[in-house]
Scaffold this motif. Structure first.
Motif, PDB file in Angstrom:
ATOM      1  N   ALA A 157       5.029   7.295   3.579  1.00 46.49           N
ATOM      2  CA  ALA A 157       6.252   7.136   4.369  1.00 46.49           C
ATOM      3  C   ALA A 157       5.932   6.604   5.762  1.00 46.49           C
ATOM      4  CB  ALA A 157       6.980   8.473   4.468  1.00 46.49           C
ATOM      5  N   PHE A 158       4.874   7.134   6.385  1.00 45.61           N
ATOM      6  CA  PHE A 158       4.480   6.679   7.721  1.00 45.61           C
ATOM      7  C   PHE A 158       4.114   5.208   7.714  1.00 45.61           C
ATOM      8  CE2 PHE A 158       1.006   5.741  10.669  1.00 45.61           C
ATOM      9  CZ  PHE A 158       1.601   6.045  11.871  1.00 45.61           C
ATOM     10  N   MET A 159       3.324   4.797   6.732  1.00 45.06           N
ATOM     11  CA  MET A 159       2.862   3.413   6.672  1.00 45.06           C
ATOM     12  C   MET A 159       4.002   2.456   6.360  1.00 45.06           C
ATOM     13  SD  MET A 159      -0.929   3.647   4.997  1.00 45.06           S
ATOM     14  CE  MET A 159      -1.400   2.044   5.665  1.00 45.06           C
ATOM     15  N   LEU A 160       4.946   2.885   5.527  1.00 47.72           N
ATOM     16  CA  LEU A 160       6.093   2.032   5.212  1.00 47.72           C
ATOM     17  C   LEU A 160       6.959   1.822   6.444  1.00 47.72           C
ATOM     18  CD1 LEU A 160       7.367   0.530   2.850  1.00 47.72           C
ATOM     19  CD2 LEU A 160       8.747   2.551   2.381  1.00 47.72           C
ATOM     20  N   ILE A 161       7.153   2.891   7.230  1.00 46.32           N
ATOM     21  CA  ILE A 161       7.925   2.778   8.465  1.00 46.32           C
ATOM     22  C   ILE A 161       7.213   1.845   9.446  1.00 46.32           C
ATOM     23  CG2 ILE A 161       8.718   4.050  10.505  1.00 46.32           C
ATOM     24  CD1 ILE A 161       9.168   6.457   8.620  1.00 46.32           C
ATOM     25  N   ASP A 162       5.889   2.001   9.551  1.00 46.62           N
ATOM     26  CA  ASP A 162       5.109   1.182  10.475  1.00 46.62           C
ATOM     27  C   ASP A 162       5.184  -0.303  10.085  1.00 46.62           C
ATOM     28  OD1 ASP A 162       3.050   0.936  12.659  1.00 46.62           O
ATOM     29  OD2 ASP A 162       1.879   0.138  10.993  1.00 46.62           O
TER      30      ASP A 162
ATOM     31  N   LEU B  80       2.389  11.396  -0.046  1.00 41.56           N
ATOM     32  CA  LEU B  80       3.763  10.948   0.175  1.00 41.56           C
ATOM     33  C   LEU B  80       4.051  10.809   1.671  1.00 41.56           C
ATOM     34  CD1 LEU B  80       6.301  10.230  -1.453  1.00 41.56           C
ATOM     35  CD2 LEU B  80       7.042  12.610  -1.193  1.00 41.56           C
ATOM     36  N   ALA B  81       3.539  11.743   2.473  1.00 46.29           N
ATOM     37  CA  ALA B  81       3.758  11.685   3.920  1.00 46.29           C
ATOM     38  C   ALA B  81       3.077  10.456   4.522  1.00 46.29           C
ATOM     39  CB  ALA B  81       3.227  12.965   4.572  1.00 46.29           C
ATOM     40  N   VAL B  82       1.844  10.181   4.106  1.00 47.25           N
ATOM     41  CA  VAL B  82       1.124   9.003   4.617  1.00 47.25           C
ATOM     42  C   VAL B  82       1.831   7.724   4.191  1.00 47.25           C
ATOM     43  CG1 VAL B  82      -1.037   7.711   4.501  1.00 47.25           C
ATOM     44  CG2 VAL B  82      -1.084  10.191   4.729  1.00 47.25           C
TER      45      VAL B  82
ATOM     46  N   GLY C 123       3.266   5.910  -2.614  1.00 45.02           N
ATOM     47  CA  GLY C 123       4.438   6.758  -2.811  1.00 45.02           C
ATOM     48  C   GLY C 123       4.771   6.970  -4.277  1.00 45.02           C
ATOM     49  N   VAL C 124       4.658   5.919  -5.088  1.00 45.81           N
ATOM     50  CA  VAL C 124       4.919   6.042  -6.525  1.00 45.81           C
ATOM     51  C   VAL C 124       3.912   6.997  -7.172  1.00 45.81           C
ATOM     52  CG1 VAL C 124       4.878   4.801  -8.727  1.00 45.81           C
ATOM     53  CG2 VAL C 124       6.048   3.803  -6.755  1.00 45.81           C
ATOM     54  N   ALA C 125       2.652   6.863  -6.794  1.00 46.59           N
ATOM     55  CA  ALA C 125       1.625   7.752  -7.338  1.00 46.59           C
ATOM     56  C   ALA C 125       1.897   9.201  -6.956  1.00 46.59           C
ATOM     57  CB  ALA C 125       0.249   7.323  -6.837  1.00 46.59           C
ATOM     58  N   ALA C 126       2.313   9.433  -5.710  1.00 49.55           N
ATOM     59  CA  ALA C 126       2.600  10.792  -5.255  1.00 49.55           C
ATOM     60  C   ALA C 126       3.777  11.402  -6.006  1.00 49.55           C
ATOM     61  CB  ALA C 126       2.884  10.781  -3.752  1.00 49.55           C
ATOM     62  N   LEU C 127       4.851  10.633  -6.181  1.00 52.69           N
ATOM     63  CA  LEU C 127       6.026  11.134  -6.886  1.00 52.69           C
ATOM     64  C   LEU C 127       5.698  11.456  -8.342  1.00 52.69           C
ATOM     65  CD1 LEU C 127       8.772   8.771  -5.431  1.00 52.69           C
ATOM     66  CD2 LEU C 127       8.476  11.218  -4.984  1.00 52.69           C
ATOM     67  N   ARG C 128       4.848  10.638  -8.957  1.00 52.54           N
ATOM     68  CA  ARG C 128       4.464  10.903 -10.343  1.00 52.54           C
ATOM     69  C   ARG C 128       3.719  12.231 -10.456  1.00 52.54           C
ATOM     70  NH1 ARG C 128       1.912   6.929 -14.914  1.00 52.54           N
ATOM     71  NH2 ARG C 128       1.413   8.555 -16.408  1.00 52.54           N
ATOM     72  N   MET C 129       2.857  12.510  -9.502  1.00 48.85           N
ATOM     73  CA  MET C 129       2.109  13.764  -9.539  1.00 48.85           C
ATOM     74  C   MET C 129       3.005  14.960  -9.247  1.00 48.85           C
ATOM     75  SD  MET C 129      -1.688  13.059  -8.034  1.00 48.85           S
ATOM     76  CE  MET C 129      -2.313  14.481  -8.939  1.00 48.85           C
ATOM     77  N   LEU C 130       3.979  14.794  -8.373  1.00 46.00           N
ATOM     78  CA  LEU C 130       4.898  15.895  -8.072  1.00 46.00           C
ATOM     79  C   LEU C 130       5.756  16.243  -9.278  1.00 46.00           C
ATOM     80  CD1 LEU C 130       6.101  15.053  -4.442  1.00 46.00           C
ATOM     81  CD2 LEU C 130       4.796  17.057  -5.160  1.00 46.00           C
TER      82      LEU C 130
ATOM     83  N   PHE D 220       0.835  -1.193   0.000  1.00 48.69           N
ATOM     84  CA  PHE D 220       0.000   0.000   0.000  1.00 48.69           C
ATOM     85  C   PHE D 220       0.873   1.248   0.000  1.00 48.69           C
ATOM     86  CE2 PHE D 220      -2.547   3.314   1.766  1.00 48.69           C
ATOM     87  CZ  PHE D 220      -3.886   2.997   1.546  1.00 48.69           C
ATOM     88  N   ALA D 221       1.873   1.279   0.896  1.00 50.01           N
ATOM     89  CA  ALA D 221       2.740   2.446   1.021  1.00 50.01           C
ATOM     90  C   ALA D 221       3.565   2.673  -0.244  1.00 50.01           C
ATOM     91  CB  ALA D 221       3.668   2.271   2.222  1.00 50.01           C
ATOM     92  N   VAL D 222       4.082   1.605  -0.839  1.00 48.57           N
ATOM     93  CA  VAL D 222       4.902   1.742  -2.049  1.00 48.57           C
ATOM     94  C   VAL D 222       4.075   2.286  -3.214  1.00 48.57           C
ATOM     95  CG1 VAL D 222       6.170   0.456  -3.809  1.00 48.57           C
ATOM     96  CG2 VAL D 222       6.586  -0.007  -1.384  1.00 48.57           C
ATOM     97  N   VAL D 223       2.884   1.721  -3.416  1.00 50.46           N
ATOM     98  CA  VAL D 223       2.034   2.169  -4.513  1.00 50.46           C
ATOM     99  C   VAL D 223       1.627   3.631  -4.321  1.00 50.46           C
ATOM    100  CG1 VAL D 223      -0.211   1.837  -5.624  1.00 50.46           C
ATOM    101  CG2 VAL D 223       1.197  -0.133  -5.056  1.00 50.46           C
TER     102      VAL D 223
END
Length: 248
Positions: free
Chosen positions: A240-245, A236-238, A109-116, A104-107
């Motif tokens: 990162a949090f979920m990946l760390i968790d 992206l922030a969410v 994050g990829v979507a967020a980076l694409r939009m940025l 969930f976190a990886v997908v």
């Protein structure tokens, strides 16, 4: 702080995200339900689908009045994802929770980076090819089914980046896609809905609906590209949090 106050506060924030950004509801609701309101992961994902389905349908009506819902594209996009969403939901039961959270976190994050990295969406209405809409919708439906979310955090990037919709159209159309996907996913989880704590879910939904109306008004005052970047940063922030968790 009581569960009722937490539910009202979290619902307001999630409704604001859905109304202004056309997504982010489930990706924010699931952590809130688990970490703030002590829901189990299964209960949280089911409750989030209820919350997001009702809130998205309400917010969509406001965007539709302003002509920001591309009905044909949205319905094709959503219809193509129903079957894959159901198959993904069946598959999810066989995947460990930590793996699901990390995926969930990886997908996200990829979507967020694409939009940025993308530029401002075009102001002119872009013709949408039905084949591309169906393919993107099918892929989104599969991910939605596996991850147990409405899919708005992926629908907006797909509608903007893959199908070329301008941001305001993507926000309104995403709400249509989220509503359909959430209802389809709920159909596969009918047995878990009865066990929800409605004393928490009810106020959560009410606050989210009010927040969605405020979010829609906020969206009218902000440039589309600015909305796109805000959405990406929050996502992206969410992620990162979920990946760390998941790693802990």
């Amino acid at each position: 702080m009581s569960a009722l106050i937490l539910a009202l506060a979290a619902g307001a924030v999630i409704g604001l995200a859905l109304g202004a950004l056309g997504g982010g509801g489930s990706v924010l609701a699931v952590p809130a339900l688990i970490y703030l309101l002590d829901f189990t992961p299964v209960g949280a994902t089911t409750a989030s689908l209820v919350i997001v389905a009702v809130t998205s349908a309400t917010a969509m009506s406001a965007h539709a009045r302003d002509g920001n819902v591309r009905w044909r594209t949205g319905l094709l996009f959503a219809a193509a994802g129903i079957g894959p969403a159901m198959l993904g939901g069946a598959l999810a039961a066989r995947i460990p929770a930590a793996v699901l959270t990390a995926a969930f976190a990886v997908v996200a994050g990829v979507a967020a980076l694409r939009m940025l990295r993308s530029g401002p969406a075009a102001d002119a209405i872009v013709p949408v090819r039905p084949g591309r809409a169906a393919a993107a919708g099918g892929g989104l439906g599969a991910v939605t089914g596996v991850l147990g979310v409405g899919g708005g955090f992926l629908a907006v990037p797909a509608l903007v980046g893959v199908l070329g919709l301008r941001m305001r159209n993507a926000v309104g159309t995403s709400l249509l896609v989220i509503t359909v996907n959430s209802l389809a996913a709920l159909a596969m989880r009918a047995g878990t809905v009865e066990g929800l704590d409605w004393a928490v879910v009810g106020p959560f939904v009410g606050a989210a609906i009010l927040g969605a109306w405020d979010g829609k008004r906020l969206a009218e005052k902000i440039l589309g590209h600015t909305l796109q970047r805000i959405f990406a940063v929050v996502l992206l922030a969410v992620a990162a949090f979920m990946l760390i968790d998941a790693a802990l």
